[in-house]
Design a protein around this motif. Structure first.
Motif, PDB file in Angstrom:
ATOM      1  N   LEU A  31       0.854  -1.184   0.000  1.00 28.99           N
ATOM      2  CA  LEU A  31       0.000   0.000   0.000  1.00 28.99           C
ATOM      3  C   LEU A  31       0.886   1.228   0.000  1.00 28.99           C
ATOM      4  N   ASN A  32       0.799   2.034  -1.068  1.00 32.47           N
ATOM      5  CA  ASN A  32       1.654   3.203  -1.224  1.00 32.47           C
ATOM      6  C   ASN A  32       0.799   4.397  -1.601  1.00 32.47           C
ATOM      7  N   ASN A  33       0.642   5.340  -0.655  1.00 33.75           N
ATOM      8  CA  ASN A  33      -0.147   6.550  -0.871  1.00 33.75           C
ATOM      9  C   ASN A  33      -1.573   6.241  -1.334  1.00 33.75           C
ATOM     10  N   GLY A  34      -2.178   5.230  -0.723  1.00 36.97           N
ATOM     11  CA  GLY A  34      -3.565   4.910  -1.024  1.00 36.97           C
ATOM     12  C   GLY A  34      -3.748   4.007  -2.224  1.00 36.97           C
ATOM     13  N   PHE A  35      -2.653   3.592  -2.873  1.00 39.75           N
ATOM     14  CA  PHE A  35      -2.742   2.735  -4.045  1.00 39.75           C
ATOM     15  C   PHE A  35      -1.924   1.465  -3.803  1.00 39.75           C
TER      16      PHE A  35
END
Length: 617
Positions: A31-35
């Motif tokens: 999970l990276n910045n909501g994506f």
């Protein structure tokens, strides 16, 4: 809330607060910045394991792996496939034999369980009072050295954890039970009614989390002796170091903060580059005399309020920190000679700072600094030689002026040729764009049709304007590229997405129509033949007298693209641009166009990065 395109089966979180999920196909995503960003270690046979403290482990057949720097590292290989793991002093149990392996630092202790135990009946392994407890559905086995004892459970067990100096065991239909090392008794708290059937137990920060058969998640606060419902319709969950709850349900990942702990953000230095070449991340970095620029990419995590994160830097223990806002990339130009200390930190809110991450830089001085006496002697000789050369150059000046005029005329031809190329833009693109807009109108999606038609008309107007001028501003060029990518995205049914990152002034003046053919290449030769969706990043930053432009795609790579590529408008345009940049580059110090092939950990092509150095006009 974040949505995945496939059902999520498992979830873990590491010591930095990074959340990983595994879907039903075995693919692992970060999970990276909501994506969701796909990891390189996806494998259906890989089993997630949440370890002691915040260590993360994986089982892969007969191997025990630990996650370090977002990559699994081998801890130990065993002679038999592993079936179970407990973080209690590093315990694992082999699937085909009743054996317990305990990590003792310099060696692994191999213990054989004398009781006949089927691996599929084991619900957990814990340590308490210097004993190892192997808990099965119907019995409990305690191991201390060579001594083993078996105790029958007065119920059918489901899950077990070590909690407040007891073994807390959930039963199929009789609630929670406690084992103090000698006796079993019902776990009872006055005024609190626990669920009858708890399928999963976890404990953190004097809090007990209970997931019921009905997929209801409850939180028991041991300090206040209260029980509350935390979430519903939960398949699995984890709690990170900030006491943030992460739950999965179907293809959805949800976040909820409980009793926020005042724990600072986590910061790490992820990547270093000098003169656009990677530099190994270490405590001390040595730069040669020619390595003038340094690019440092940091990464911070703070799950209670990720949008409040900002990044700061200072050099050589200065009092003032330089605030970089939400940008996690720092660029240091013209690094001075000598030894320097770079310090980075992340800030959440007003005054919640992460631990400082330091990088030592040693920049070597040019050899010329110790050669000045020799230089002066040499200069005297060169001065005499220069006088002779000036006389000769006077004779040759007319010939040089004629050559200069010839080069000027050749540059004008190149400009005219590219302008003609601009005006006869790929007819397939124009036809597909108009056809797609017509399709939107036919489907009565007039709002979208007007939006794309407006973008198309503005793009064509910009093309016409560019045919009468030689330079444009960077902001106008970016606006043109956004319209172009919007039309391409519509034509290709959203097969790709894109992102712009601009670190230079919008009014910077550059030659017109330099970048678009490379973006077109990324789509036609990188993304077009890729299975699934793709992504294109465009990054702009100032580099001395140039604008550095990076066009990076995660397509099939140049090697695979050669199977489909055909010579045409795009390749001819790039040849013209290459010649044009060489003529426009007054300094001609660096290569204007560089291709960087990207590969994944298995060595397979995973995209292409194009680096352009465009002379500022």
């Amino acid at each position: 809330m974040a949505k995945h395109d496939r059902p999520i089966e498992d979830i873990i979180v590491d010591d930095r607060g990074v959340v990983y999920i595994q879907d039903f196909r075995g693919d692992v995503y970060k999970l990276n910045n909501g994506f969701f960003q796909k990891s390189s270690f996806s494998d259906r046979a890989l089993q997630f394991l949440e370890g002691a403290g915040s260590d993360l482990y994986f089982i892969h057949f007969d191997k025990l792996l630990q996650l370090e720097d977002e990559s699994p590292k081998l801890v130990k290989s065993f002679s038999e496939p592993l079936d179970y793991f407990s973080s209690c002093n590093g315990l694992v149990i082999a699937k085909s034999k009743n054996r317990v392996y305990q990590d003792q630092g310099d060696q692994w202790l191999n213990l054989e369980i004398s009781v006949d135990t089927k691996p599929e009946t084991i619900i957990g392994m814990e340590c308490m009072n210097d004993k190892i407890y192997v808990v099965c559905k119907e019995k409990l086995i305690s191991i201390q050295g060579d001594r083993q004892e078996v105790t029958q459970l007065p119920f059918e067990g489901i899950d077990v954890i070590s909690y407040n100096s007891i073994l807390l065991i959930s039963s199929r239909n009789e609630g929670l039970w406690a084992f103090d090392g000698k006796n079993f008794k019902k776990y009872y708290v006055p005024g609190v009614e626990f669920p009858k059937r708890v399928t999963e137990l976890k404990a953190r920060n004097h809090q007990l989390w209970l997931l019921s058969k009905e997929k209801e998640l409850y939180l028991f606060d041991d300090t206040n002796q209260t029980l509350q419902k935390a979430a519903g319709n939960v398949n699995d969950f984890v709690v990170d170091k900030w006491n943030t709850l992460w739950t999965i349900s179907g293809n959805k990942l949800s976040r909820k903060v409980f009793r926020h702990e005042n724990i600072p953000p986590e910061l790490s230095v992820r990547k270093l580059e000098s003169n656009y070449l990677p530099v190994p991340v270490s405590a001390t970095i040595e730069l040669s005399a020619r390595q003038n620029n340094l690019r440092v990419e940091c990464e911070a995590f703070y799950s209670p309020d990720p949008l409040s994160l900002s990044y700061q830097m200072r050099m050589n223990d200065q009092d003032d920190w330089t605030d970089n806002g939400r940008k996690s990339v720092f660029t240091i130009y013209d690094v001075p000679d000598g030894k320097h200390k770079l310090e980075f930190r992340a800030k959440a809110g007003d005054n919640n700072f992460s631990r400082i991450k330091s990088v030592e830089i040693v920049k070597k001085a040019p050899l010329i600094n110790g050669l000045w006496p020799y230089i002066f002697i040499t200069l005297a000789g060169l001065l005499l030689l220069a006088i002779i050369l000036i006389i000769r150059n006077g004779i040759r000046s007319k010939a040089l002026n004629a050559e200069k005029e010839k080069l000027r005329l050749k540059l004008e031809v190149l400009k005219t040729e590219q302008k003609l190329g601009q005006l006869r833009m790929n007819p397939h693109f124009l036809f597909n764009a108009l056809n797609s807009i017509s399709g939107l109108i036919a489907l009565d999606r007039n709002t979208e049709a007007r939006k794309h038609l407006n973008a198309f008309s503005q793009m064509m107007r910009t093309l016409l304007d560019h045919s009468f001028t030689e330079v444009t501003t960077l902001s106008m060029e970016i606006e043109f590229l956004e319209r172009y990518l919007e039309i391409e995205q519509m034509i290709r049914n959203n097969k790709f997405d894109y992102q712009f990152e601009n670190h230079t002034d919008d009014d910077t003046r550059i030659p017109v129509m330099i970048i678009q053919p490379f973006v077109e290449n990324a789509i036609l030769h990188g993304i077009k033949y890729k299975d699934g969706s793709g992504h294109i990043d465009l990054r702009f930053q100032r580099q001395d007298r140039y604008v550095r432009v990076e066009i990076e795609d995660d397509g099939i790579g140049r090697t695979n693209a050669g199977k489909y590529k055909k010579e045409g408008h795009s390749s001819k345009a790039i040849e013209v641009i290459k010649e044009r940049l060489e003529k426009l580059d007054k300094w001609n110090k660096q290569q204007n166009i560089v291709y960087v092939d990207q590969y994944d950990q298995k060595g397979n092509p995973s995209g292409t990065k194009v680096i352009l150095l465009i002379p500022i006009q």
